[in-house]
Design an enzyme around this catalytic site. Structure first.
Site, PDB file in Angstrom:
ATOM      1  N   ASP A 132       0.832  -1.355  -0.035  1.00 44.08           N
ATOM      2  CA  ASP A 132      -0.122   0.042   0.037  1.00 44.08           C
ATOM      3  C   ASP A 132       0.920   1.250  -0.022  1.00 44.08           C
ATOM      4  O   ASP A 132       2.024   1.247  -0.266  1.00 44.08           O
ATOM      5  CB  ASP A 132      -0.861  -0.070   1.293  1.00 44.08           C
ATOM      6  CG  ASP A 132      -0.147  -0.499   2.569  1.00 44.08           C
ATOM      7  OD1 ASP A 132       1.204  -0.165   2.783  1.00 44.08           O
ATOM      8  OD2 ASP A 132      -0.753  -0.429   3.485  1.00 44.08           O
ATOM      9  N   ASP A 133       0.395   2.413   0.176  1.00 41.78           N
ATOM     10  CA  ASP A 133       1.121   3.519   0.068  1.00 41.78           C
ATOM     11  C   ASP A 133       1.572   4.030   1.471  1.00 41.78           C
ATOM     12  O   ASP A 133       1.761   5.018   2.003  1.00 41.78           O
ATOM     13  CB  ASP A 133       0.232   4.823  -0.075  1.00 41.78           C
ATOM     14  CG  ASP A 133      -0.186   4.520  -1.621  1.00 41.78           C
ATOM     15  OD1 ASP A 133       0.815   3.934  -2.440  1.00 41.78           O
ATOM     16  OD2 ASP A 133      -1.501   4.799  -1.989  1.00 41.78           O
TER      17      ASP A 133
END
Ligand code: WT7
Length: 673
Positions: free
Chosen positions: A539-540
């Site tokens: 994910d980020d």
């Protein structure tokens, strides 16, 4: 994202050290396999038996878990040890003293300054300290369920404050002393804690950190939001020392009170508040894919068992051990493996206030020699940075007491693993590469080093009760040798129960991707021997020196600057930090980018989040690479951020709204850094 452990050698193996194995709690693969099987097939008996170690004021009726991981079937929920009542502080202190260990040293406090006399605290001492503070908090009106923010350096008052909260049922929210006033304010506000425990300041290496002044500013910020911090309890860490002139802060009459003055008239005994197994114990903020950190909420019974069991088995803890975990209590590692896990095991440990490089790069090893440390637990980033100074700073100290080394926080690259093993461990110590998360509260995947062979770079096999699966992008479970997304099929006892004040966010963050599974956010490979190799976040979220930072948090800090229009942030492989922070900004009409603005922007991020989140690189671009639907194409930026990127290798850019942006970016990225 997912760039670690790409070139792994799954056949490089290290056998368990013979002596360690002979005395270990788990001595062989057969033993591990039998225990693992029992923990999965009959969790009631497995955990129920282990939980007998503790004092339960009211015995639990059911071990559990009672849980739902499938949102389509109702709210996600996790419950363990139903109906039980207990108290963490009681189990960490009173129970240990009743076992006859009151005079055992619980904590050696190793100060930042080598000249400072270290202090030691026995379990008896610590209980008195905790009770005095617990009574003081009660006198201040703190009740069960109230939140207390703790913003302290690594002094004994930090674990003591956590235990004092636990004793009276208050929910502690420890904020790492490296966070800025804005970050602290956000956490005070979200938790609505009207009480903050801090210190006048602390020396971190040669640098003073103005904790009280930062707290004052944080209180001002919360006030703007209409929230009043009622009490600031201040530990006089620098007061009366030669560093005192360096601390500048205000004293708000009626709000501020010295810790010492507050506790001195308090009694040294304090009855515990008996907590339900599922009553909250603490919350701890962590970063995710959105700009706002979330308050991960942990409860009582399951967390107690998880931190106890992993400390005992992963570190193969024995009463003659001296344990040293270098993590700050401001992170989950310091919660589970400084405060709770070791004390539940009646351990003797070193609490280190300083930094690895002060006064010299051999500080860790000096501390190990001084206290004859046998179990040492640190982060890959620390190993990599110390490795740079060569072998001599290590080998000039006597490290013969060490028998087990641990690492945590990010994947460890095999070179660092081998150096740790050969130079620090003298080729005789075992290494436990422990994979877990703030959310899971305790180790998920880790070698039990008396039983298993180790492979440099692999966290080995799941801990007891951890049922993992690796999924493909459609959520299909993969078998055998494979690579995909790491999920859990059932809860471990110490897993988080919710996001403070936002259960929906809890469900969306961890349970919306794959129905019926908890998604860790991590990519993972499984090799032919069933060993797990973590490959990084999917994910980020980036992992900078083992500190978890949401790219969105850095972006929002950047756009908060008056000259910045838009910002995009990605991670890139960094030799020491694991990942570095690469930013790209566009400016408002009429603004120009130059070195002074760049410096201002770096400062801005330090001020909004904290120094550890300062960007490594900031580039200017006329526009960000976006798809026609307006989504930033991070894939392209990640490629650009690679130190050896190749413009030919940007992947498919045909869906970009304006493909020309990439050409300009490629050029400006070079021109401005
Ligand atoms: C993320 C959790 C766990 C306490 C410190 C960090 C990464 C953590 C390892 C490891 C590979 C690891 C994962 C995880 N991570 N330990 N041994 N090998 N990756 O806690 O801040 O909650 O971060 O750190 O990406 O999801 P955290």
């Amino acid at each position: 994202m997912g760039d670690f452990n790409q070139n792994i050698d799954v056949s490089e193996i290290y056998e368990p050290p013979k002596e360690l194995s002979a005395n270990a709690h788990v001595k062989s693969m057969a033993e591990y396999e039998a225990m693992y099987k029992a923990s999965i097939e009959d969790p009631e008996s497995f955990w129920g038996e282990m939980a007998k170690e503790f004092y339960w004021q009211t015995p639990f009726e059911k071990v559990g878990p009672e849980f739902n991981f499938d949102r389509t079937k109702g709210p996600v929920s996790v419950k363990w040890f139903l109906g039980g009542k207990t108290n963490l502080s009681y189990n960490c202190l009173d129970r240990i003293i009743q076992q006859g260990h009151g005079s055992r040293v619980a904590i050696y406090h190793e100060c930042n300054d080598v000249e400072d006399q270290h202090a030691s605290f026995t379990y008896d001492d610590l209980l008195k300290k905790v009770c005095r503070l617990a009574n003081a908090l009660k006198a201040e009106g703190v009740k069960k369920g109230d939140r207390v923010s703790i913003y302290l350096p690594m002094v004994v008052e930090l674990p003591a404050a956590m235990l004092a909260c636990a004793r009276i049922g208050a929910v502690h929210s420890v904020v790492f002393g490296g966070f800025s006033s804005e970050s602290l304010a956000g956490r005070i506000l979200d938790a609505q804690s009207s009480m903050v425990i801090t210190a006048d300041g602390v020396m971190r290496g040669a640098k003073p950190v103005q904790l009280k002044a930062i707290t004052d500013k944080a209180c001002e910020i919360t006030q703007k939001d209409g929230f009043q911090v009622r009490r600031v309890i201040c530990v006089g860490r620098l007061k009366g020392t030669s560093f005192e002139p360096q601390t500048k802060y205000d004293w708000v009459e009626g709000r501020d009170v010295w810790y010492k003055e507050l506790v001195q008239s308090q009694s040294e005994t304090c009855d515990c508040e008996w907590m339900d197994s599922e009553d909250p114990l603490f919350m701890l903020y962590t970063s995710g894919s959105t700009g706002k950190p979330k308050g991960v909420l942990h409860t009582t019974g399951g967390y107690m068992l998880g931190s106890f069991a992993t400390t005992k088995y992963t570190f193969d803890y024995h009463p003659e051990d001296v344990y040293f975990c270098t993590a700050d209590c401001g992170w989950i590692t310091g919660h589970s493996y400084v405060t709770y896990g070791p004390m539940l095991n009646a351990a003797t440990q070193v609490l280190f206030e300083g930094v690895p490089t002060f006064p010299e790069v051999d500080r860790f090893w000096k501390v190990c020699e001084k206290y004859k440390v046998s179990i040492f637990y640190t982060a890959p980033t620390a190993i990599r940075s110390l490795m740079k100074s060569g072998d001599q700073p290590v080998t000039r100290n006597d490290l013969s007491s060490l028998r087990l080394l641990g690492t945590v926080g990010e994947p460890i690259n095999p070179e660092a693993w081998r150096w740790y093993h050969r130079v620090v461990g003298g080729s005789r110590c075992a290494i436990a590469d422990t994979y877990w998360q703030t959310e899971t509260g305790s180790h998920l995947i880790t070698p039990l080093v008396g039983a298993m062979t180790c492979k440099p770079g692999s966290a080995s096999l799941p801990f007891f009760g951890v049922e993992t699966a690796i999924l493909d992008e459609n959520g299909k479970e993969l078998s055998g040798e494979c690579s995909g997304r790491l999920v859990l099929k059932r809860p471990v006892p110490s897993m988080m129960r919710t996001v403070h004040g936002d259960h929906q966010r809890f469900e969306e963050t961890y349970f919306s991707q794959f129905n019926g599974y908890y998604f860790t956010g991590d990519g993972c490979k499984r090799d032919k021997d069933g060993f797990y190799w973590l490959t990084g976040r999917m994910d980020d979220v980036i992992n900078v020196s083992g500190h978890r930072i949401g790219t969105a948090e850095v972006e929002s800090a950047l756009v908060a600057h008056a000259k910045v229009a838009e910002a995009a942030v990605v991670g890139f492989p960094h030799e020491v930090k694991g990942e570095g922070i690469w930013c790209c900004v566009t400016l408002n009409e009429g603004e120009a980018y130059d070195d002074s603005l760049k410096a201002e922007l770096k400062k801005q991020v330090r001020e909004v989040i904290g120094a550890f989140a300062a960007p490594d690189e900031i580039h200017w671009a006329p526009g960000l690479p976006k798809t026609r639907s307006g989504k930033i194409m991070r894939r392209v930026l990640r490629k650009l951020a690679l130190p050896d990127y190749d413009t030919q290798d940007l992947g498919d850019t045909s869906t970009l709204a304006d493909p020309a942006v990439v050409d300009v970016l490629t050029e400006t990225a070079q021109r401005y850094e």
